[in-house]
Design an enzyme around this catalytic site. Structure first.
Site, PDB file in Angstrom:
ATOM      1  N   GLU A   1      29.965  39.513  46.810  1.00 51.24           N
ATOM      2  CA  GLU A   1      31.197  38.732  46.811  1.00 51.24           C
ATOM      3  C   GLU A   1      32.230  39.351  47.755  1.00 51.24           C
ATOM      4  O   GLU A   1      32.292  40.567  47.908  1.00 51.24           O
ATOM      5  CB  GLU A   1      31.759  38.662  45.384  1.00 51.24           C
ATOM      6  CG  GLU A   1      30.821  37.928  44.445  1.00 51.24           C
ATOM      7  CD  GLU A   1      31.343  37.799  43.024  1.00 51.24           C
ATOM      8  OE1 GLU A   1      31.084  36.749  42.413  1.00 51.24           O
ATOM      9  OE2 GLU A   1      31.990  38.727  42.525  1.00 51.24           O
TER      10      GLU A   1
ATOM     11  N   CYS B   1      34.943  48.677  35.085  1.00 53.27           N
ATOM     12  CA  CYS B   1      34.662  47.888  36.289  1.00 53.27           C
ATOM     13  C   CYS B   1      33.367  47.081  36.172  1.00 53.27           C
ATOM     14  O   CYS B   1      32.326  47.617  35.776  1.00 53.27           O
ATOM     15  CB  CYS B   1      34.575  48.845  37.482  1.00 53.27           C
ATOM     16  SG  CYS B   1      34.235  48.007  39.035  1.00 53.27           S
TER      17      CYS B   1
ATOM     18  N   CYS C   1      26.776  49.215  42.215  1.00 50.28           N
ATOM     19  CA  CYS C   1      27.479  50.489  42.386  1.00 50.28           C
ATOM     20  C   CYS C   1      26.939  51.470  41.353  1.00 50.28           C
ATOM     21  O   CYS C   1      26.585  51.081  40.249  1.00 50.28           O
ATOM     22  CB  CYS C   1      28.974  50.274  42.155  1.00 50.28           C
ATOM     23  SG  CYS C   1      29.976  51.753  42.386  1.00 50.28           S
TER      24      CYS C   1
ATOM     25  N   CYS D   1      38.850  41.290  51.330  1.00 49.55           N
ATOM     26  CA  CYS D   1      38.343  42.405  50.535  1.00 49.55           C
ATOM     27  C   CYS D   1      36.823  42.313  50.589  1.00 49.55           C
ATOM     28  O   CYS D   1      36.242  41.323  50.142  1.00 49.55           O
ATOM     29  CB  CYS D   1      38.848  42.260  49.103  1.00 49.55           C
ATOM     30  SG  CYS D   1      38.112  43.438  47.958  1.00 49.55           S
TER      31      CYS D   1
ATOM     32  N   CYS E   1      32.314  53.548  36.656  1.00 52.93           N
ATOM     33  CA  CYS E   1      33.664  53.466  36.075  1.00 52.93           C
ATOM     34  C   CYS E   1      33.628  52.504  34.881  1.00 52.93           C
ATOM     35  O   CYS E   1      33.105  51.394  34.978  1.00 52.93           O
ATOM     36  CB  CYS E   1      34.685  53.001  37.117  1.00 52.93           C
ATOM     37  SG  CYS E   1      34.815  54.133  38.507  1.00 52.93           S
TER      38      CYS E   1
ATOM     39  N   CYS F   1      40.634  42.696  41.133  1.00 53.10           N
ATOM     40  CA  CYS F   1      40.018  44.026  41.192  1.00 53.10           C
ATOM     41  C   CYS F   1      39.071  44.259  40.034  1.00 53.10           C
ATOM     42  O   CYS F   1      39.408  44.037  38.877  1.00 53.10           O
ATOM     43  CB  CYS F   1      41.096  45.102  41.103  1.00 53.10           C
ATOM     44  SG  CYS F   1      41.957  45.332  42.615  1.00 53.10           S
TER      45      CYS F   1
HETATM   46  N1  SAH Z   1      34.516  51.987  44.608  1.00 51.47           N
HETATM   47  C1  SAH Z   1      35.810  51.871  45.187  1.00 51.47           C
HETATM   48  C2  SAH Z   1      36.215  50.470  45.603  1.00 51.47           C
HETATM   49  C3  SAH Z   1      35.935  49.320  44.652  1.00 51.47           C
HETATM   50  S1  SAH Z   1      36.937  49.002  43.266  1.00 51.47           S
HETATM   51  C4  SAH Z   1      36.848  52.482  44.294  1.00 51.47           C
HETATM   52  O1  SAH Z   1      36.520  52.871  43.175  1.00 51.47           O
HETATM   53  O2  SAH Z   1      37.984  52.627  44.717  1.00 51.47           O
HETATM   54  C5  SAH Z   1      38.511  48.458  43.780  1.00 51.47           C
HETATM   55  C6  SAH Z   1      39.617  48.883  42.795  1.00 51.47           C
HETATM   56  O3  SAH Z   1      39.603  48.098  41.577  1.00 51.47           O
HETATM   57  C7  SAH Z   1      39.484  50.322  42.339  1.00 51.47           C
HETATM   58  O4  SAH Z   1      40.742  50.914  42.299  1.00 51.47           O
HETATM   59  C8  SAH Z   1      38.933  50.161  40.948  1.00 51.47           C
HETATM   60  O5  SAH Z   1      39.107  51.302  40.171  1.00 51.47           O
HETATM   61  C9  SAH Z   1      39.702  48.972  40.462  1.00 51.47           C
HETATM   62  N2  SAH Z   1      39.158  48.319  39.288  1.00 51.47           N
HETATM   63  C10 SAH Z   1      37.890  48.283  38.861  1.00 51.47           C
HETATM   64  N3  SAH Z   1      37.780  47.561  37.730  1.00 51.47           N
HETATM   65  C11 SAH Z   1      39.024  47.136  37.436  1.00 51.47           C
HETATM   66  C12 SAH Z   1      39.559  46.318  36.404  1.00 51.47           C
HETATM   67  N4  SAH Z   1      38.788  45.827  35.437  1.00 51.47           N
HETATM   68  N5  SAH Z   1      40.882  46.077  36.421  1.00 51.47           N
HETATM   69  C13 SAH Z   1      41.666  46.560  37.412  1.00 51.47           C
HETATM   70  N6  SAH Z   1      41.219  47.301  38.421  1.00 51.47           N
HETATM   71  C14 SAH Z   1      39.909  47.608  38.423  1.00 51.47           C
END
Ligand code: SAH
Length: 346
Positions: free
Chosen positions: A90, A117, A110, A103, A114, A331
């Site tokens: 996406e 996410c 991945c 984006c 986290c 995000c």
């Molecule tokens: N792997 C990279 C880029 C992808 S995530 C990273 O971790 O930075 C893009 C952003 O969205 C990151 O800051 C991530 O922590 C955040 N993110 C992931 N899941 C989220 C959620 N459920 N709500 C808000 N931000 C989230």
């Protein structure tokens, strides 16, 4: 078969020479590829003979749009692109006052894990090639019919887990024979893979580095971001200093506010103390809903209070606008998909 978009310009130039075509052809071919042609036949100023040679050993990679969602709230567009191996990724295009920003994803899935996410659910299938990253920009721009001037590598995947391809992608997208996107208009977001930050700093490009911090101490960060056990906060902050000292670019810290986990005033004060001496900006993101996860965002008031505490302590902080909320384009909501179960299952 070789995808010429996986080659840096200098490599493409060498390749064109090696197949017996004049060197200036490289420039023309590079431009065509980046303008989004889907076949060599469309390269009308390239001789038939050269086109035939290229066709034999290389291919023009494309991305097919399989689904496209347009937000009724703010015009944000989410694309589901089909990859040649049956997987799908996406990308999201957002409209800001200064133009369009895309984006893009850097991997299919991945492996960073986290907890909040969606992109990490199901793990990593594979990294994207430089060409596949470029194609997201090329084909989204073609579909939008309007220039995309900013790129954030914040979609599915961890860019520092695919850094060699990311570097090629960066050099190519910046090339003025192609999309010509200035490094200052590019942001790379990482969950904190420290060696990658040093390696990117060595390139010394004025790219914005965004750090997904999400916690002011190791205690909290360890519970929501497994990467922190490998590279704790102190090491991460040291790498941020190095990046700023080398590139002169202000760091962005992303901080997703999760109710009852990291969003108290105590955490705000702790965060201010942690990053107070870094030339940085804090982007506060109310955590987005992910079906499989129980995390919730706080009230608007709580979020504003967190922001106020930071500002009172001299930290430059803003609350990020939530774009594309009606199409799950925010995000952490992007996820990998499998289109063809025969060819691509994890
Ligand atoms: N792997 C990279 C880029 C992808 S995530 C990273 O971790 O930075 C893009 C952003 O969205 C990151 O800051 C991530 O922590 C955040 N993110 C992931 N899941 C989220 C959620 N459920 N709500 C808000 N931000 C989230």
């Amino acid at each position: 078969m070789l995808d010429l978009k996986d080659l840096e310009y200098s490599e493409l130039s060498e390749y064109i020479k090696s197949v017996g075509a004049p060197r200036f052809r490289a420039e023309q071919i590079f431009s065509w590829l980046h303008a989004g042609v889907c076949s060599y036949d469309e390269m009308t100023n390239i001789s038939k003979k050269t086109r035939a040679v290229l066709e034999k050993n290389t291919y023009v990679s494309t991305l097919k749009i399989i689904e496209k969602y347009v937000s009724k709230l703010d015009g944000t567009v989410k694309y589901l692109f089909e990859l040649p191996d049956g997987n799908a990724i996406e990308s999201v295009v957002m409209r800001y006052e200064h133009g369009l920003t895309i984006c893009i994803s850097s991997q299919v899935g991945c492996r960073m894990g986290c907890r909040f996410c969606a992109s990490t659910i199901g793990g990593l299938y594979r990294s994207l090639t430089a060409g596949e990253m470029l194609n997201q920009v090329i084909f989204a721009q073609k579909d939008m019919g309007e220039r995309i001037g900013n790129v954030v590598i914040m979609g599915i995947g961890e860019p520092m887990d695919n850094l060699d391809n990311i570097k090629k992608f960066l050099h190519n997208i910046n090339n003025d024979k192609g999309l010509n996107i200035g490094y200052r208009h590019i942001t790379i977001s990482t969950c904190g893979v420290v060696p990658g930050i040093y390696s990117l700093a060595e390139e010394n490009l004025p790219i914005t580095l965004a750090i997904s911090l999400h916690a002011p101490n190791d205690g909290i960060r360890n519970t929501i971001m497994p990467i922190n056990r490998k590279y704790p906060i102190a090491e991460l902050i040291k790498a941020c200093h190095d990046y700023y000292n080398t590139t002169g670019r202000r760091i962005t810290f992303e901080y997703s506010l999760i109710s009852g986990v990291n969003d108290g005033k105590k955490e705000a004060r702790e965060l201010a103390a942690l990053i107070g001496d870094i030339h940085a900006h804090v982007n506060l993101i109310p955590v987005n809903k992910v079906e499989e996860r129980a995390y919730k965002k706080g009230t608007r008031r709580e979020i504003e209070e967190f922001c106020s505490v930071l500002k009172e302590l001299g930290i430059n902080a803003t609350i990020r606008r939530e774009l594309g909320a009606d199409i799950s384009a925010s995000c952490g909501q992007l996820r990998k998909r499998t289109l063809n179960l025969d060819t691509a299952v994890k």
